[in-house]
Design an enzyme around this catalytic site. Structure first.
Site, PDB file in Angstrom:
ATOM      1  N   GLU A 158       0.800  -1.233   0.000  1.00  0.00           N
ATOM      2  CA  GLU A 158       0.000   0.000   0.000  1.00  0.00           C
ATOM      3  C   GLU A 158       0.832   1.281   0.000  1.00  0.00           C
ATOM      4  OE1 GLU A 158      -2.869  -0.545   3.179  1.00  0.00           O
ATOM      5  OE2 GLU A 158      -3.375  -2.533   2.443  1.00  0.00           O
ATOM      6  N   GLU A 263      -6.024 -10.687  -1.589  1.00  0.00           N
ATOM      7  CA  GLU A 263      -6.855 -10.534  -0.380  1.00  0.00           C
ATOM      8  C   GLU A 263      -8.324 -10.469  -0.788  1.00  0.00           C
ATOM      9  OE1 GLU A 263      -5.484  -7.269   2.095  1.00  0.00           O
ATOM     10  OE2 GLU A 263      -3.383  -7.745   1.723  1.00  0.00           O
TER      11      GLU A 263
END
Ligand code: 9MR
Length: 372
Positions: A158, A263
């Protein structure tokens, strides 16, 4: 694409139709074994006491295991030089028992990293040199310990804003714009054989995926191969569109970048805000019953919508199977999912393949019944 109906797919369907709670003899991973790995995230409570049994869902259904939290900096090195490998060791033991690959998550992230990492004893920001030493030590110790045992690492997590630019974090502020290159370099030094990934959410957004491609190219220029870009895939019944996801997969494939879906989950709950998306854990909204309509269970209509969307997604992953290495769900049963608490705490979401009792849902049936 050829239609493939395996004996397992038929038996999985029978299990679902008969309402049996027992796990199928082989898991969803075997349905897709010719195309990509199928993984799940293991919650920390499964890594603290007795390990999940060989016939438990994480073991019988999946062939790649990621620690949902146990390998994050705050758990591995909560205080300077104080390493805690108990849960991570258990993840390795579980994967060995299950015959699954281990995915390490994650080495450099701006969340779940204790404040001490960025500060000196007076609480002032440390110098670039000091932070580099800390990052190197952390990565060498963790990656080095599991050398040959972890198949691949989410090295950087991220690091991008929604427009594809670099996010403003202590890592970037202190180390500079090439902070991520150092993380990849240290990981490569510590285990040259391990796969190395860049991982982010909202990768269906063209600007964000372009940022990821740029990052991969810059790493390439620095002599570091990124083995795959992780598209986290925290989705909802209401977004993103399949065509946006496909567009991003195409962008990655055209840039010669391999893909991991890292995910995956699909929230079925109403969105607190029309513009809402992503997986930024700092976002949160106030609870209200109107946002929590399926406390008693998921009605047939939504169950069907979820199954259909999972089926379409897996059809897309198969379409790009030459570029997709792995599809990992972010958890196994709805009871465990982080989506029950984000972006509103304490809701009852139903985002995964197995319900709160570990029974396969229609979504499971939809993606194991046939693949085409
Ligand atoms: O599912 C994880 C949840 O249990 C943790 O509280 C949270 C903060 O560490 O992280 C969640 O997992 C995140 C993952 O590590 C990175 N991408 C977004 C995931 C969901 O927030």
């Amino acid at each position: 694409m050829a239609t493939k109906i395996t004996p397992f797919a038929i038996s999985a369907l029978l299990v679902v139709l008969s309402g049996s709670a027992s796990a199928a003899p082989e898991g969803i991973a075997s349905v897709y074994e010719d195309s990509f790995l199928v993984g799940t995230a293991i919650k920390s409570s499964d890594l603290t006491g007795n390990l999940p049994a060989k016939n438990s869902l994480p073991c019988s259904e999946f062939n790649a295991l990621t620690a949902e939290n146990a390998m994050k900096w705050q758990h591995i090195q909560p205080a300077p030089g104080q390493f805690n490998f108990a849960m991570a060791d258990q993840l390795i033991a579980l994967a060995q028992q299950c015959g699954a690959r281990v995915i390490g998550h994650t080495l450099l992230w701006h969340q779940q990293t204790p404040a001490w990492v960025f500060e000196d004893e007076q609480g002032n920001p440390v110098s670039r040199e000091v932070l580099l030493v800390r990052l190197r030590e952390h990565i060498h110790t963790l990656v080095g310990r599991y050398k040959g045992k972890v198949y691949g690492w989410d090295v950087v997590n991220e690091a991008l804003n929604e427009d594809g630019s670099l996010r403003d974090t202590p890592w970037r502020r202190i180390l500079g714009d090439d902070f991520y290159v150092h993380a990849f370099r240290f990981a490569k030094e510590a285990d040259p054989e391990a796969q190395l990934y860049y991982n982010d959410f909202n990768m269906y957004k063209p600007a964000k995926v372009a940022g990821a491609v740029k990052l991969v190219k810059q790493l390439g220029d620095a002599g570091i191969k990124v083995d795959a870009v992780g598209m986290q895939a925290h989705y909802s019944l209401f977004y993103p569109s399949l065509s946006d996801i496909e567009q991003s997969m195409k962008t990655l494939r055209n840039a010669g970048v391999r893909i991991a879906i890292t995910e995956l989950d699909i929230s079925v709950l109403p969105l607190p805000d029309d513009a809402f998306s992503g997986a930024d854990i700092t976002q949160s909204f106030a609870a209200h019953p109107v946002y929590d309509p399926y406390v008693e269970g998921l009605p047939a209509t939504q169950q069907h919508q979820l199954a259909e969307l999972y089926q379409q997604l897996f059809a897309l992953f198969l379409k790009y199977a030459d570029s997709v290495d792995r599809v990992t769900f972010w958890g196994t049963t709805d009871a465990d999912s982080w989506r029950n608490n984000w972006p509103i705490r304490g809701r009852t979401d139903h985002p995964l393949l197995f319900d709160r009792n570990g029974r396969p849902k229609a979504a499971y049936e939809a993606i194991t019944r046939h693949i085409d």
